[in-house]
Design a protein around this motif. Structure first.
Motif, PDB file in Angstrom:
ATOM      1  N   HIS A   1       0.853  -1.185   0.000  1.00 14.23           N
ATOM      2  CA  HIS A   1       0.000   0.000   0.000  1.00 14.23           C
ATOM      3  C   HIS A   1       0.894   1.243   0.000  1.00 14.23           C
ATOM      4  CE1 HIS A   1       0.994  -0.271   4.251  1.00 14.23           C
ATOM      5  NE2 HIS A   1       0.391  -1.452   4.316  1.00 14.23           N
ATOM      6  N   GLY A   2       0.311   2.353  -0.383  1.00  9.94           N
ATOM      7  CA  GLY A   2       1.083   3.581  -0.520  1.00  9.94           C
ATOM      8  C   GLY A   2       1.639   4.126   0.789  1.00  9.94           C
ATOM      9  N   PRO A   3       0.819   4.184   1.849  1.00 10.55           N
ATOM     10  CA  PRO A   3       1.352   4.766   3.088  1.00 10.55           C
ATOM     11  C   PRO A   3       2.498   3.944   3.683  1.00 10.55           C
ATOM     12  CG  PRO A   3      -1.035   4.856   3.087  1.00 10.55           C
ATOM     13  CD  PRO A   3      -0.637   4.014   1.898  1.00 10.55           C
ATOM     14  N   ASP A   4       3.354   4.645   4.352  1.00 10.00           N
ATOM     15  CA  ASP A   4       4.467   4.126   5.126  1.00 10.00           C
ATOM     16  C   ASP A   4       3.868   3.536   6.416  1.00 10.00           C
ATOM     17  OD1 ASP A   4       7.152   4.060   5.985  1.00 10.00           O
ATOM     18  OD2 ASP A   4       7.088   6.112   6.753  1.00 10.00           O
ATOM     19  N   GLU A   5       4.356   2.358   6.831  1.00 13.97           N
ATOM     20  CA  GLU A   5       3.727   1.682   7.973  1.00 13.97           C
ATOM     21  C   GLU A   5       4.771   1.192   8.959  1.00 13.97           C
ATOM     22  OE1 GLU A   5       1.765  -2.044   6.894  1.00 13.97           O
ATOM     23  OE2 GLU A   5       0.352  -1.762   8.540  1.00 13.97           O
ATOM     24  N   VAL A   6       4.393   1.179  10.234  1.00 11.21           N
ATOM     25  CA  VAL A   6       5.207   0.456  11.215  1.00 11.21           C
ATOM     26  C   VAL A   6       4.276  -0.397  12.077  1.00 11.21           C
ATOM     27  CG1 VAL A   6       5.279   2.274  13.020  1.00 11.21           C
ATOM     28  CG2 VAL A   6       7.154   0.622  12.820  1.00 11.21           C
ATOM     29  N   TYR A   7       4.693  -1.653  12.257  1.00  7.78           N
ATOM     30  CA  TYR A   7       4.013  -2.566  13.179  1.00  7.78           C
ATOM     31  C   TYR A   7       4.841  -2.620  14.460  1.00  7.78           C
ATOM     32  CZ  TYR A   7       1.376  -4.967   9.381  1.00  7.78           C
ATOM     33  OH  TYR A   7       0.552  -5.298   8.352  1.00  7.78           O
ATOM     34  N   LEU A   8       4.172  -2.516  15.591  1.00  7.34           N
ATOM     35  CA  LEU A   8       4.834  -2.646  16.891  1.00  7.34           C
ATOM     36  C   LEU A   8       4.186  -3.804  17.633  1.00  7.34           C
ATOM     37  CD1 LEU A   8       4.819   1.164  17.816  1.00  7.34           C
ATOM     38  CD2 LEU A   8       6.619  -0.138  16.649  1.00  7.34           C
TER      39      LEU A   8
ATOM     40  N   PRO B   1      -1.899 -15.666  19.552  1.00  8.91           N
ATOM     41  CA  PRO B   1      -2.313 -14.477  18.794  1.00  8.91           C
ATOM     42  C   PRO B   1      -1.219 -13.402  18.801  1.00  8.91           C
ATOM     43  CG  PRO B   1      -4.075 -15.187  20.258  1.00  8.91           C
ATOM     44  CD  PRO B   1      -2.849 -15.981  20.643  1.00  8.91           C
ATOM     45  N   LEU B   2      -1.166 -12.681  17.720  1.00  9.71           N
ATOM     46  CA  LEU B   2      -0.251 -11.546  17.587  1.00  9.71           C
ATOM     47  C   LEU B   2      -1.052 -10.269  17.838  1.00  9.71           C
ATOM     48  CD1 LEU B   2       2.551 -10.401  16.547  1.00  9.71           C
ATOM     49  CD2 LEU B   2       1.416 -10.218  14.307  1.00  9.71           C
ATOM     50  N   VAL B   3      -0.565  -9.479  18.776  1.00 10.88           N
ATOM     51  CA  VAL B   3      -1.180  -8.167  19.017  1.00 10.88           C
ATOM     52  C   VAL B   3      -0.160  -7.112  18.622  1.00 10.88           C
ATOM     53  CG1 VAL B   3      -2.206  -6.611  20.724  1.00 10.88           C
ATOM     54  CG2 VAL B   3      -2.549  -9.089  20.914  1.00 10.88           C
ATOM     55  N   VAL B   4      -0.577  -6.189  17.800  1.00 10.75           N
ATOM     56  CA  VAL B   4       0.315  -5.119  17.346  1.00 10.75           C
ATOM     57  C   VAL B   4      -0.343  -3.761  17.561  1.00 10.75           C
ATOM     58  CG1 VAL B   4       1.356  -6.546  15.517  1.00 10.75           C
ATOM     59  CG2 VAL B   4      -0.575  -5.050  14.959  1.00 10.75           C
ATOM     60  N   LEU B   5       0.498  -2.769  17.748  1.00 10.13           N
ATOM     61  CA  LEU B   5       0.070  -1.401  17.522  1.00 10.13           C
ATOM     62  C   LEU B   5       0.574  -1.057  16.136  1.00 10.13           C
ATOM     63  CD1 LEU B   5       1.032   0.027  20.993  1.00 10.13           C
ATOM     64  CD2 LEU B   5      -1.119  -0.999  20.272  1.00 10.13           C
ATOM     65  N   TYR B   6      -0.175  -0.289  15.402  1.00  8.71           N
ATOM     66  CA  TYR B   6       0.239   0.032  14.032  1.00  8.71           C
ATOM     67  C   TYR B   6       0.090   1.529  13.799  1.00  8.71           C
ATOM     68  CZ  TYR B   6      -4.733   0.416  13.123  1.00  8.71           C
ATOM     69  OH  TYR B   6      -6.054   0.807  13.187  1.00  8.71           O
ATOM     70  N   LEU B   7       0.920   2.014  12.886  1.00  6.27           N
ATOM     71  CA  LEU B   7       0.841   3.408  12.438  1.00  6.27           C
ATOM     72  C   LEU B   7       1.009   3.433  10.930  1.00  6.27           C
ATOM     73  CD1 LEU B   7       3.181   5.021  15.125  1.00  6.27           C
ATOM     74  CD2 LEU B   7       0.744   5.550  14.870  1.00  6.27           C
ATOM     75  N   TRP B   8       0.228   4.265  10.279  1.00  6.63           N
ATOM     76  CA  TRP B   8       0.397   4.554   8.849  1.00  6.63           C
ATOM     77  C   TRP B   8       0.571   6.057   8.713  1.00  6.63           C
ATOM     78  CZ3 TRP B   8      -3.072   2.032   4.556  1.00  6.63           C
ATOM     79  CH2 TRP B   8      -3.075   0.636   4.676  1.00  6.63           C
ATOM     80  N   GLN B   9       1.380   6.471   7.768  1.00  3.93           N
ATOM     81  CA  GLN B   9       1.485   7.909   7.495  1.00  3.93           C
ATOM     82  C   GLN B   9       1.768   8.119   6.016  1.00  3.93           C
ATOM     83  OE1 GLN B   9       4.764   9.623   9.688  1.00  3.93           O
ATOM     84  NE2 GLN B   9       6.308   8.389   8.641  1.00  3.93           N
ATOM     85  N   ASN B  10       1.445   9.303   5.569  1.00  7.21           N
ATOM     86  CA  ASN B  10       1.676   9.740   4.179  1.00  7.21           C
ATOM     87  C   ASN B  10       0.816   8.929   3.213  1.00  7.21           C
ATOM     88  OD1 ASN B  10       3.632  11.468   5.254  1.00  7.21           O
ATOM     89  ND2 ASN B  10       5.246   9.936   4.997  1.00  7.21           N
TER      90      ASN B  10
END
Ligand SMILES: [Fe+2]
Length: 202
Positions: free
Chosen positions: A137-144, A183-192
């Motif tokens: 996808h276009g936005p930049d992402e980080v999974y925590l 289960p995997l629990v993540v915090l996620y962020l997308w930007q731009n």
């Protein structure tokens, strides 16, 4: 009558941002400016139940210490969250197994509850032993990840990533993962870019 809970939203958002700003991986700092300048508007989202909600409760004890209070808060407030899935059974993009055990609850982004056109973020849960197929996808992402582990593939490289790490997915990069036996629990962020863009599958 609105079922939105502004106090819960604010408590969660404060805990979420504190966790992100304290994260030790330097890649997370790439998202710091947009998180700090996310905006100012709150809109109440009507609660929507989801399959991830009850599973989340069981992950609190296995959550890393730095995120345990945050995940505990999400669990406590699970009934006032708007639980989403991006995909559905008729679009054929992900397996029924994944649909039966995944979901996310957003805290900020174009739809709220904290409205931002710059950044999107929340908590996602993916059940044990499921595959999130390669996509981009276009936005930049980080999974925590904060609980569990998964074999993440990013730009063709696969490695096991665990709670406490950060997985950066630059704009347009192919990525996906296979969760482990918990289960995997993540915090996620997308930007731009288009923050509610639907992923393209490989
Ligand atoms: Fe992604």
């Amino acid at each position: 009558m609105s079922g939105a809970d502004r106090n819960a939203d604010e408590e969660l958002f404060a805990s979420f941002t504190a966790f992100v700003f304290d994260h030790p991986d330097p890649v997370v700092a790439l998202f710091g400016d947009n998180l700090a300048g996310w905006g100012s508007e709150w809109v109440g989202l009507e609660p929507q139940p989801g399959v991830a909600s009850e599973q989340l409760v069981k992950t609190v004890n296995s959550t890393i210490e730095s995120a345990r209070d945050l995940v505990q808060l999400f669990a406590e407030h699970r009934h006032s969250r708007f639980w989403e899935q991006t995909y559905n059974a008729s679009d054929g993009l992900v397996s029924d197994d994944m649909l039966s055990c995944y979901g996310f609850a957003e805290l900020l982004g174009p739809r709220g509850p904290f409205v931002s056109t710059r950044i999107r973020g929340g908590l996602g849960l993916y059940g044990a032993n499921i595959t999130y197929p390669l996509h981009h996808h276009g936005p930049d992402e980080v999974y925590l990840p904060v609980s569990g582990a998964a074999d993440f593939t990013v730009a063709g490289d696969t490695s096991t990533r665990r709670a406490g790490e950060a997985i950066h997915v630059p704009s347009g990069t192919e990525h996906g993962f296979r969760t482990g036996d918990a289960p995997l629990v993540v915090l996620y962020l997308w930007q731009n870019g288009e923050l509610r863009e639907t992923s393209t599958f490989i």
